[in-house]
Every structure is written in C-alpha cells, then in structure tokens.
Design a protein around this motif. Structure first.
Motif, PDB file in Angstrom:
ATOM      1  N   UNK A 179     -38.004  39.013 -28.194  1.00  0.00           N
ATOM      2  CA  UNK A 179     -38.178  38.562 -29.729  1.00  0.00           C
ATOM      3  C   UNK A 179     -38.695  39.566 -30.545  1.00  0.00           C
ATOM      4  N   UNK A 180     -38.896  40.712 -30.140  1.00  0.00           N
ATOM      5  CA  UNK A 180     -39.871  41.884 -31.078  1.00  0.00           C
ATOM      6  C   UNK A 180     -38.948  43.269 -30.610  1.00  0.00           C
ATOM      7  N   UNK A 181     -39.122  43.912 -31.544  1.00  0.00           N
ATOM      8  CA  UNK A 181     -37.995  45.103 -31.535  1.00  0.00           C
ATOM      9  C   UNK A 181     -39.065  46.454 -31.484  1.00  0.00           C
ATOM     10  N   UNK A 182     -38.953  47.115 -30.451  1.00  0.00           N
ATOM     11  CA  UNK A 182     -39.787  48.284 -30.218  1.00  0.00           C
ATOM     12  C   UNK A 182     -39.344  49.630 -31.311  1.00  0.00           C
ATOM     13  N   UNK A 183     -40.586  49.956 -31.924  1.00  0.00           N
ATOM     14  CA  UNK A 183     -40.249  50.922 -32.774  1.00  0.00           C
ATOM     15  C   UNK A 183     -39.994  52.299 -32.216  1.00  0.00           C
ATOM     16  N   UNK A 184     -40.589  52.586 -31.264  1.00  0.00           N
ATOM     17  CA  UNK A 184     -40.334  53.648 -30.462  1.00  0.00           C
ATOM     18  C   UNK A 184     -38.786  53.807 -29.968  1.00  0.00           C
ATOM     19  N   UNK A 185     -38.239  52.877 -29.498  1.00  0.00           N
ATOM     20  CA  UNK A 185     -36.640  52.912 -28.937  1.00  0.00           C
ATOM     21  C   UNK A 185     -35.823  52.996 -30.473  1.00  0.00           C
ATOM     22  N   UNK A 186     -36.343  52.403 -31.287  1.00  0.00           N
ATOM     23  CA  UNK A 186     -35.395  52.219 -32.590  1.00  0.00           C
ATOM     24  C   UNK A 186     -35.560  53.476 -33.407  1.00  0.00           C
ATOM     25  N   UNK A 187     -36.607  54.223 -33.617  1.00  0.00           N
ATOM     26  CA  UNK A 187     -36.924  55.171 -34.438  1.00  0.00           C
ATOM     27  C   UNK A 187     -37.892  56.267 -34.033  1.00  0.00           C
ATOM     28  N   UNK A 191     -37.880  49.695 -38.258  1.00  0.00           N
ATOM     29  CA  UNK A 191     -38.539  50.775 -37.853  1.00  0.00           C
ATOM     30  C   UNK A 191     -37.811  52.017 -38.583  1.00  0.00           C
ATOM     31  N   UNK A 192     -38.504  53.121 -39.048  1.00  0.00           N
ATOM     32  CA  UNK A 192     -38.265  54.329 -39.672  1.00  0.00           C
ATOM     33  C   UNK A 192     -38.463  55.317 -38.826  1.00  0.00           C
ATOM     34  N   UNK A 193     -39.834  55.217 -38.362  1.00  0.00           N
ATOM     35  CA  UNK A 193     -40.183  56.523 -37.446  1.00  0.00           C
ATOM     36  C   UNK A 193     -41.114  55.827 -36.852  1.00  0.00           C
ATOM     37  N   UNK A 194     -41.331  56.652 -35.477  1.00  0.00           N
ATOM     38  CA  UNK A 194     -42.392  56.045 -34.376  1.00  0.00           C
ATOM     39  C   UNK A 194     -42.851  57.606 -33.662  1.00  0.00           C
ATOM     40  N   UNK A 195     -44.082  57.561 -33.362  1.00  0.00           N
ATOM     41  CA  UNK A 195     -44.592  58.864 -32.814  1.00  0.00           C
ATOM     42  C   UNK A 195     -45.882  58.423 -32.132  1.00  0.00           C
ATOM     43  N   UNK A 204     -53.344  57.846 -25.949  1.00  0.00           N
ATOM     44  CA  UNK A 204     -52.947  58.338 -27.264  1.00  0.00           C
ATOM     45  C   UNK A 204     -52.784  57.377 -28.261  1.00  0.00           C
ATOM     46  N   UNK A 205     -53.111  57.517 -29.534  1.00  0.00           N
ATOM     47  CA  UNK A 205     -52.771  56.685 -30.511  1.00  0.00           C
ATOM     48  C   UNK A 205     -51.262  56.564 -30.713  1.00  0.00           C
ATOM     49  N   UNK A 206     -50.659  55.255 -31.036  1.00  0.00           N
ATOM     50  CA  UNK A 206     -49.442  55.485 -31.223  1.00  0.00           C
ATOM     51  C   UNK A 206     -49.253  54.962 -32.800  1.00  0.00           C
ATOM     52  N   UNK A 207     -48.174  55.313 -33.551  1.00  0.00           N
ATOM     53  CA  UNK A 207     -47.958  55.240 -34.980  1.00  0.00           C
ATOM     54  C   UNK A 207     -46.568  55.022 -35.321  1.00  0.00           C
ATOM     55  N   UNK A 208     -46.274  54.339 -36.321  1.00  0.00           N
ATOM     56  CA  UNK A 208     -44.930  53.935 -36.685  1.00  0.00           C
ATOM     57  C   UNK A 208     -45.043  53.609 -38.200  1.00  0.00           C
ATOM     58  N   UNK A 209     -43.725  53.717 -39.003  1.00  0.00           N
ATOM     59  CA  UNK A 209     -43.564  53.549 -40.492  1.00  0.00           C
ATOM     60  C   UNK A 209     -42.466  52.403 -40.149  1.00  0.00           C
ATOM     61  N   UNK A 210     -42.437  51.519 -41.195  1.00  0.00           N
ATOM     62  CA  UNK A 210     -41.401  50.523 -41.256  1.00  0.00           C
ATOM     63  C   UNK A 210     -41.178  50.110 -42.566  1.00  0.00           C
ATOM     64  N   UNK A 211     -40.074  49.601 -42.694  1.00  0.00           N
ATOM     65  CA  UNK A 211     -39.607  49.028 -44.069  1.00  0.00           C
ATOM     66  C   UNK A 211     -39.392  47.443 -43.962  1.00  0.00           C
TER      67      UNK A 211
END
Length: 350
Positions: free
Chosen positions: A293-301, A328-332, A342-349
């Motif tokens: 039911x949720x989308x991975x930002x890493x897999x998508x962006x 998801x726009x970016x993920x790193x 490690x910290x994980x980060x993402x940007x979303x719209x």
C-alpha cells in the motif's frame, strides 16, 4: 638397384615419425597432437564440457526467479535470501570463470539465464531516475543508541535542509541533545518512546502506534505542508538476527510489520509518508503489509540500490521512505554521521 621398403611406414609419414595418420583414417590438423582438443574450436567437446557450471547457473536463475516462494518455515530462509538478494548476482562472475576455465559453450549459454533474471529484477535500480525540485524534502535516520556525539549528528542532519527529519533509536537520556541542536531550524517536533519527528511545518498532535513491542517504537503525526495535510508515520521495527540454530530470527519484526500495515491502512488522510528503520528490504515478502500500500521512493526515483546499512560497508537498504498519494522526485543516502546506519533522504511532490 633400390630395394623395396618393408619397414611398414605409410605413405606421407616423415622419417622422424612426427606426422601420423589417426586410427580413424582422418588426417589430423597440422600441429595437433591430440593435446589441443580441449579448445574452444573443438567440434564436440566444447558443448559436452561444463555441465556442472551450467546446472549451477540454471539453479541460480531458479532461486532468483522464485525467491518469493522460498518458505520462512525453516529459519525464515526466504526473508534472509530476499534481504541480500542483489548480492546473489555475484555468483554469476564466479560461474563465468568456471565456464571459461572449462572452455564450455554449454555453461556460457546457460549463464545468460541468471544474468537476464538478475537484470530483470534489479536492472531498473541501476538507472538514474532522480529528478530536480520537489515540494517536500524528508530525511530518516537511525541515529544509533550508542552514538558518541548526538549533537553533531543532529547538526549534520539539519544541514541537509530537510523539511522533515525522522529519528529512530533515540535513548531517553539523549533526547534533549537532539532537541537543542534542532530547535533553531525545526520549531515543531514530537517524540514518542524511542522515535521522533522534527518539522519546519506545523504539526498536529502526535500519537504512538502499537506494533506489539511493549514499548513505543512507532508514532503518527499530521504535518500541515504548503500543499495540505500529510500523515507521517515514524517507525523502528524489531531487529533481526542470523543465528546458527534459529536461523533468521524475524518473527517479531514480521508481526510488527502487520500491525504497522494495519495502522497505515486505517489512516484516513490520503497523503501519507512512512519514515523509518524497517529492518527489511523492499524485496522481503514479510513487509508486504506495508509495500502493498506504500511506494518506495528509492525504487521510483533513486539511483542505484541506496544501501543504508551497515554504514561502514552498506549491504542492504533497511532504512526506508515510503509514500502514498505523493510523487517521488528523488531519493538518495546522506553521508555517515557516526551511526551504524546511513541517513536516507527523498524529495516528493503532491
């Protein structure tokens, strides 16, 4: 008058006996004494050699294809395989070396099967899908209960310029250090048990989420962003261990994932983000209550696998940012902070 040669030498044989006619009557190639037949140019041997590497290659392809069917009844073997599934591909170069040493076209042909399976599973992650912009930046980090410098870790995370920072594994005695270090940039925050959320945007009341641990390791809060309200979950699922007799001990984590998945499913707010150390990868079928039911930002962006643990030599992405009704726009991953993650980060719209 010359006598008749009765020495038994056949016509065409040199005096030194260096060039003989094979028993089957076919002329041997020049310079071929029989020792060179284990060559790629061998008309039949190149196909008949290398059955063992070929068999292993096909078995490897089968394991990767059916990884979701490997049962967890014995030591949670399925989850263990899925956690480190990308690394199974390292067996392919080993089998390539075996095929080359055996000079076997059969093995080489068979190795195309696991290679294609691996590329089908993970080839998309090798592509750079990161975009620019993003209305909301979020960071999630397991800060490590034994972190020697919590204040420095907090400042480093604040320097990322994230809008939301979710922390896990917060010891009660160091919460004040994180609060002090983040207060200037993040005026809104909430801590529940050993997890916390810091925000640049106003937050509603937070509440703990029961994941069956006996103490609070998950929470939920509403954040009012520029594009509307977002339900934000922060979670730290139980740790897993690999033990000689017990195998991959993941039962408690699996039950916690089910409870957390139930909380996400019951969430009435459409937009939702889950930030946390889930102690599992997106390949792990035991996390299906969440991944369904949720989308991975890493897999998508993302770009690459985005491994986050262990920090010294990352081998698996067990720290996740998952979203619903957000793009998801970016993920790193961010640089190490002194934690074992490690910290994980993402940007979303929106």
């Amino acid at each position: 008058m010359a006598g008749v040669d009765t020495s038994g030498t056949q016509q065409g044989e040199g005096a030194g006996g260096d060039e003989t006619v094979p028993a089957d009557g076919a002329a041997a190639p020049a310079g071929d004494t029989g020792r060179g037949r284990a060559r790629w140019s061998d008309r039949t041997g190149r196909w008949r050699r290398g059955w063992w590497p070929a068999a292993f290659a096909l078995a490897l392809a089968l394991v990767m294809t059916l990884h979701s069917r490997v049962p967890n009844r014995i030591g949670n073997l399925g989850s263990l395989l899925q956690t480190f599934l990308p690394w199974v591909g390292l067996l392919i170069p080993v089998l390539v070396l075996c095929a080359v040493l055996r000079r076997s076209l059969t093995a080489v042909a068979a190795l195309l099967v696991p290679l294609l399976v691996w590329l089908n599973l993970f080839g998309g992650l090798l592509l750079d899908k990161t975009g620019s912009g993003g209305a909301l930046m979020v960071v999630s980090h397991n800060v490590d209960a034994d972190n020697a410098d919590p204040a420095a870790t907090a400042r480093q995370l604040a320097d990322s310029d994230a809008d939301l920072i979710a922390l896990q594994e917060l010891p009660h005695e160091t919460v004040a250090e994180y609060e002090d270090a983040l207060a200037a940039d993040y005026p809104y925050h909430a801590v529940q048990g050993t997890v916390g959320l810091w925000s640049r945007y106003p937050m509603g009341e937070s509440e703990p989420v029961d994941i069956g641990m006996g103490w609070t390791r998950a929470m939920r809060a509403t954040v009012t962003t520029d594009f509307g309200d977002v339900a934000v979950f922060v979670a730290h699922l139980p740790s897993v261990r690999v033990q000689f007799r017990a195998g991959f001990t993941a039962e408690q984590r699996d039950r916690a994932a089910e409870l957390l998945g139930g909380a996400v499913s019951a969430e009435r707010q459409g937009r939702a983000i889950l930030l946390g150390d889930l102690n599992g990868t997106m390949n792990d079928g035991a996390l299906a209550p969440l991944t369904s039911q949720l989308r991975s930002t890493q897999g998508a962006a993302g770009a690459g696998f985005g491994f986050s643990w262990p920090a010294g030599f990352p081998m698996a992405r067990i720290d996740q940012i998952l979203v619903r009704d957000l793009e998801p726009v970016s993920s790193w991953t961010l640089p190490g902070t002194g934690s074992d993650h490690l910290p994980v980060a993402a940007r979303v719209n929106p």
